[in-house]
Scaffold this motif. Sequence first.
Motif, short mmCIF file in Angstrom:
data_model
loop_
_atom_site.label_atom_id
_atom_site.label_comp_id
_atom_site.label_asym_id
_atom_site.label_seq_id
_atom_site.Cartn_x
_atom_site.Cartn_y
_atom_site.Cartn_z
N ARG A 1 7.58 -76.04 2.51
CA ARG A 1 8.84 -76.52 3.75
C ARG A 1 10.01 -75.97 2.45
NH1 ARG A 1 11.76 -79.98 1.69
NH2 ARG A 1 11.19 -82.27 1.60
N PRO A 2 11.00 -75.54 3.47
CA PRO A 2 12.23 -74.97 2.33
C PRO A 2 12.76 -76.22 1.52
CG PRO A 2 12.47 -74.27 4.51
CD PRO A 2 10.98 -74.89 4.40
N ARG A 3 13.82 -75.89 0.80
CA ARG A 3 13.92 -77.35 -0.27
C ARG A 3 14.49 -75.73 -0.88
NH1 ARG A 3 9.82 -78.15 -5.12
NH2 ARG A 3 9.93 -75.59 -5.22
N CYS B 1 7.02 -70.58 -1.81
CA CYS B 1 7.20 -71.74 -2.04
C CYS B 1 6.65 -70.85 -3.87
CB CYS B 1 5.92 -72.58 -1.93
SG CYS B 1 4.26 -71.63 -1.88
N LYS C 1 -1.00 -83.64 8.28
CA LYS C 1 -0.47 -82.45 8.56
C LYS C 1 -0.98 -80.89 8.15
CE LYS C 1 4.17 -83.92 9.94
NZ LYS C 1 5.86 -83.57 9.57
N ALA D 1 3.08 -83.02 3.41
CA ALA D 1 2.29 -82.83 4.41
C ALA D 1 1.31 -82.97 5.01
CB ALA D 1 2.48 -80.83 5.02
N LYS E 1 2.08 -69.15 5.52
CA LYS E 1 3.81 -69.18 6.38
C LYS E 1 4.58 -67.89 6.23
CE LYS E 1 6.58 -73.17 7.46
NZ LYS E 1 7.52 -74.77 7.01
N CYS E 2 5.03 -68.02 5.26
CA CYS E 2 5.90 -66.82 4.73
C CYS E 2 5.38 -64.56 4.72
CB CYS E 2 6.60 -66.68 3.74
SG CYS E 2 6.43 -66.30 1.90
N THR F 1 5.31 -79.97 -1.22
CA THR F 1 5.48 -80.04 -0.01
C THR F 1 4.66 -79.73 0.91
OG1 THR F 1 6.85 -78.13 -0.10
CG2 THR F 1 8.53 -79.34 -0.43
#
Length: 553
Positions: A302-304, A501, A297, A292, A457-458, A288
Amino acid sequence: MQYIRAHVLICTGTGCTAAGAKKVAAALQKELAQKGLDNEIKIVETGCHGLCEAGPLIIVYPEGTFYAGVQAEDVPELVDSHLYKGRIVQRLLYKEPGTHESIPSYSDLSFYKKQMRMVLANCGYINPEVIEEYVANGGYEALVKVLTGMSPAAVIAEIKKSGLRGRGGGGFPTGMKWGFTHKAAGAKKYVVCNADEGDPGAFMDRSVLEGDPHRVIEGMAICGYAIGADEGYVYVRAEYPLAIKRLKIAIKQASDIGFLGANIFGSNFNFHLKIKEGAGAFVCGEETALLASIEGKRGMPRPRPPFPAVSGLWGKPTNINNVETYANVPQIITKGAAWYAGIGTDKSKGTKVFALTGRINHTGLAEVPMGISMREIIFDIGGGIPGGKKFKAVQIGGPSGGCLPEQLLDLPIDYDSLIQAGAMMGSGGLVVMDETTCMVDLAKFFLAFTQAESCGKCTPCREGTKRMLEILTRITEGNGNDGDIALLEDMARNIKSTALCGLGQTAPNPVLSTLRYFRSEYEAHIYDKRCPAGACTALTNFTITELCKGCGL
């Protein structure tokens, strides 16, 4: 018709080029012209032969004489003695590590005897910049077969029956993934090839793109037909300039001939291919984040769900596989699923390409059937450990993988066995370590890599890997505390279960596997303030004994 009495194959992959292969090729061309031999002896600049540590490599056909470490200054003797007078230049022959025995023929090298070169079949044999050489070796026959005689559903069924699993790390069944994208609603779909390959010590995908780019293009086109996509992207890191160059040449050649583009083989199937150069972010190996990045980007996962098969590139159904996965497809189509399924193990079919690096005699690329043991790869193919040192461990699967000890040398190499042992197949990086390697320091090295490459991100990945790295750094500096091991294990389990991820979920693997098999080294660092391998300088002490000669150091 011109008569060619000999072919001189010279590796001009990245490794051999760095060792001077281009200068050797130029010197060969000049020397052959001066002796009037340039019309009867053909120079073929190929991709990687696999035996990277011995480059630049030259194979002279038809006899298959294998020369290693050839430099430009060796060319006059090679041309005069071998190509002009027919006498092998003994001093340039490859010599086996340990025995130092000269090996005259390519087929006699121990490095190749247990290999099964399927994905790498053309690498080192054809000029990757000449499409006719790929076609002459059966290239694009699979694409013709599917477009003229198979339905998309039949193609997917054949890939499913073959048992091919994704070679990018996770090992997800390829045919099942194609089936999901085929069934997804939408008129516009995409095929994406992940050639990001960011693992330290990994160069499998790069070498395939450098040595046989048309095989990957053909596999992607077949996937496009199967899932209903008319457009594809190869996402390749910009640090691979030769791979990008040869891929661009291959795409243009295939488009000019009509193997890509509109109405391929009069079938009403259209397929266009583009290249997206990545900036070298490890996290963009995650699908993912890769999508992007293609969209322009920042490369962040991103979440799946939704999974890319349903909503991928620009929200359209997208199939993503890596280079090696697509490279398997043409042979599955031409030789049949049953043939492919007959290679490997019950749940891990076919072959796997590994990059052998670290403390091993034969560094390079090796393609082996699934199910072969780690011992066979390291000692029979890899030539064992240099300098008479003792084997200690192997890190398989890159930063996302795990570290396996000597007692697991006879472990069969397949997806399930490696997972049970606390490692994973990964993309195929295989780093060998000897007795001088500190396992705590090794875990710190891999964790430092994944921590630096975290997109941030996380919180579990961003903060958790940083805290784990701080603990490992303290331990290797002699400041470890009672309770550090339990804390590392607790944090590792939490990160694995909560990170967004695959990068974060697998980042603790090197720590967990070294704790599982080398816990005593952690304890020695923490409680005895001692590094058993003598690698951590902060824990190294020098003692003057009666044997001192008074050198003053």
